[in-house]
Structures are given as structure tokens and as C-alpha cells.
Scaffold this active site. Structure first.
Site, PDB file in Angstrom:
ATOM      1  N   GLY A 193       0.818  -1.211   0.000  1.00 19.28           N
ATOM      2  CA  GLY A 193       0.000   0.000   0.000  1.00 19.28           C
ATOM      3  C   GLY A 193       0.845   1.251   0.000  1.00 19.28           C
ATOM      4  CG  ASP A 243      -7.186  -6.137  -3.584  1.00 16.54           C
ATOM      5  OD1 ASP A 243      -6.789  -5.804  -2.448  1.00 16.54           O
ATOM      6  OD2 ASP A 243      -8.390  -6.253  -3.886  1.00 16.54           O
ATOM      7  CG  HIS A 262      -5.019   4.716   9.860  1.00 13.16           C
ATOM      8  ND1 HIS A 262      -4.952   6.049  10.198  1.00 13.16           N
ATOM      9  CD2 HIS A 262      -4.783   4.677   8.513  1.00 13.16           C
ATOM     10  CE1 HIS A 262      -4.684   6.780   9.135  1.00 13.16           C
ATOM     11  NE2 HIS A 262      -4.580   5.974   8.101  1.00 13.16           N
TER      12      HIS A 262
END
Length: 353
Positions: A193, A243, A262
Site C-alpha cells: 500500500g 490487491d 488504520h
């Protein structure tokens, strides 16, 4: 009423002229107005209209195309919070805080504030009451799609501003965070990410023996840092779209996630962590970079960010114990927290041998 029962009425920096404890609520009550005043000043272009030297309110108002009386009152209100500084009765100059709101400011305060001003953020906060009642995040309920789907289909400009703001705000901590990451003989480092790759860039620059993989959704990799794509680090950096909720690149020594978990609820986080555990070498490390909530000593930044993460994506900020629980559910062994002098800290686990 006895003397002991008489409420305190002496003014103070916290209570102003109102008696305590009512006066102590005023910073919370007036905070909304202060934030909106700041947004209005930026929408009018006041940070660019104020010059380095003291500038007449009349001139500022003419540049902004606004009413001089109200411009002066707006600047005066913001000066009370340290944004702009009065210079006589009808002039203002920049303060340290207002100067970073100029469009040419390297700190990018105006970009970050634009994100706060955008409808998706403000609209989410107006949905807080319903979100607390129902347990459902506000933005998906309001728009019928996730945050990043909303950016992709409905609000590409807002998505670009959000990415720029996060790069400026979170990216400003990269060098400090990289100093605290001990690669410990690792050779393959995956940034899960990682977006534009600014965190991976900082890690690779500090560790010339390391090879990196920048991994994110394809649409998140459209503006990867030039140094990773074609520059000095490109020979040690592989850019891989994918992904993480399906799979992550195999056989790395370290999997790092900065401000990723988060964004998600516990079930989604466990799924992502399990995928890292399955793909990793035995003994590999997982490094989560996030804020830490202290349940016994709450602070404004982490607790308000905790609510914001829920409102926009169903996520949350977590305590050390909550991270340890996520690791355990994912089949990982929680090892330690490395605290840093900045907002974010390193929460680490290992893949069992």
C-alpha cells in the site's frame, strides 16, 4: 449557598469570562467556528493577498473581492488563534501559521486544509451522530461506495488533493521513520500500500544493500516517485500492482504498511496480515507504521483521527494491545513497538518459523 458551593468565576486562559466548568467547554464550542473561519480565509485567497510587509485590510479585501469590514473581522478572529498577525489598526501581516497557507509554501498547509474543506470530509463529520447510532461509517452510507471508489468515480480532483496532502503530511515523517527501521540483514523489502513510494524511497536510500517492492492497487501507482521509476533507485525497486486483500508479493524479509491498517476494520486488517504471513519467509518481519492510542491517556490527535477513520472508511486508530490482538489472529507473533519522535510509530511482528 455556602462559600464552598459558589462556582469559580475568575477568568483564565481556559475559561475566559464564563464560570468554570462551563467556560472550559468554550474551546470545544468555538473550535468549529475557528476551523470554518480558517477555511473561509483560504477560499477567499487571503494568505496570498497578505504581503510580507504589513498590508492594509482594504487592499487585502480588494484582492480577495470581498467586503473590507468583514475581511478585517475575519483576519482579527484568526489572529487570535495565531493565524495572521495584526500590525496596527487596519493592517495585517503573516504569522508562522498563515505563511504556510500560501499557495507557494513548501509546507503545503493550504493543500491539507483543502482536504478538510472538501465535501467528502465535512459531509462525513456531519454524519457523526447517525454513524454513532448505527455503527455504520458515514461516507459509504452517504455516497454508496468506499472512499477510494468515490474518488475514482465521483471526485477525482478531491482524490488528487487528498493524495497530495497525505504525501506532504505523512511524507514529512519518512526520514525519521526510516531512521528507526532496523532492516537487520534483510534483502527484500515490500512496501504494501505504498502509493507514490516516498516511504520506500527513504528506506532504500538509507540501506543500499536492500531491494524493494512497491505494491499497491494499479490506480494508486500512477504517480510513483521518479527516483523509483527511472532514477537512481529504479534498479533496486520493483513496482508491482495488485490487491493486498487477495495476495501480496512472495518471499520478502520485511513487509511494511504505513498508515494502511488504520483505514480498515479488524476483519479486513486480519485478512491483509494473513496474506503477508502466507507470502513471507519464515522469520520475516511485519512492520506496521501507524498512530498509537493510549486508552488511559487520550490525546486529541489520535482520538479525533480514530473517529475520522471510522467515518470515512470504517477504520480506527489502535492501541498496542489491539495491534497485538490483530497479529495473533493473523498467525503472527507480536514482538515490539518502536516509538519515534513523530506522530507515527513502528509496531512489529514476526512470521513464526
Amino acid at each position: 449557598m455556602s462559600q464552598q458551593q459558589t462556582p469559580a468565576v475568575a477568568p483564565s486562559a481556559r475559561t475566559g469570562w464564563l464560570p468554570a466548568p462551563v467556560g472550559e467547554l468554550m474551546p470545544l464550542v468555538t473550535g468549529l467556528g475557528a476551523g470554518l473561519a480558517l477555511c473561509t480565509a483560504c477560499e477567499l485567497g487571503l494568505p496570498d493577498a497578505v504581503e510580507e510587509e504589513p498590508t492594509r485590510v482594504q487592499d487585502i479585501a480588494e484582492r480577495a473581492g470581498a467586503d473590507p469590514d468583514l475581511v478585517g473581522r475575519l483576519l482579527r478572529a484568526l489572529a487570535a488563534f495565531g493565524v495572521f498577525s495584526p500590525a496596527g489598526t487596519d493592517r495585517f501581516t503573516h504569522s508562522r501559521l498563515s505563511s504556510i497557507l500560501r499557495t507557494d509554501a513548501l509546507e503545503g498547509g493550504g493543500v491539507f486544509l483543502q482536504t478538510v474543506r472538501d465535501e467528502w470530509m465535512g459531509g462525513s463529520w456531519t454524519g457523526l451522530t447517525e454513524a454513532v447510532r448505527t455503527g455504520s461509517p458515514a461516507l459509504p452510507a452517504r455516497h454508496g461506495k468506499s472512499l477510494f471508489e468515490y474518488f475514482a468515480t465521483d471526485a477525482p480532483r478531491e482524490g488528487e488533493t487528498f493524495n497530495e496532502a497525505m504525501t506532504l503530511m505523512v511524507g514529512s515523517m519518512n526520514e525519521v521513520l526510516a531512521e528507526h527501521i532496523d532492516v537487520g540483514g534483510a534483502t527484500r523489502y515490500v512496501d504494501v500500500g505504498g502509493g507514490q513510494g516516498t516511504m520506500l524511497r527513504a528506506v532504500l536510500r538509507r540501506n543500499p544493500e536492500l531491494r524493494g517492492v512497491l505494491f499497491d492497487l494499479e490506480q494508486a501507482l500512477t504517480e510513483v516517485h521518479e527516483e523509483l521509476r527511472t532514477g537512481d533507485l529504479s534498479g533496486r525497486c520493483e513496482i508491482v500492482p495488485g490487491d493486498g486483500l487477495r495476495s501480496v508479493p512472495d518471499d520478502a524479509d520485511i513487509y511494511q504498511m504505513r498508515t494502511v491498517l488504520h483505514m480498515w476494520d479488524d476483519e479486513t486488517c486480519v485478512r491483509l496480515l494473513r496474506n503477508c504471513a502466507r507470502a513471507a519467509k519464515p522469520g520475516a518481519r511485519i512492520i506496521v507504521i501507524d498512530q498509537l492510542v493510549d486508552p488511559e491517556r487520550p490525546d486529541p490527535m489520535s482520538t479525533l483521527m480514530d473517529l475520522q477513520m471510522f467515518l470515512i472508511a470504517g477504520g480506527r486508530e489502535r492501541s498496542e494491545q489491539e495491534f497485538a490482538s490483530l497479529f495473533e489472529r493473523a498467525g503472527l507473533e507480536f514482538t515490539r513497538v518502536v516509538r519515534t519522535p513523530v506522530l507515527l510509530h513502528l509496531i512489529e511482528a514476526i512470521v513464526p518459523a
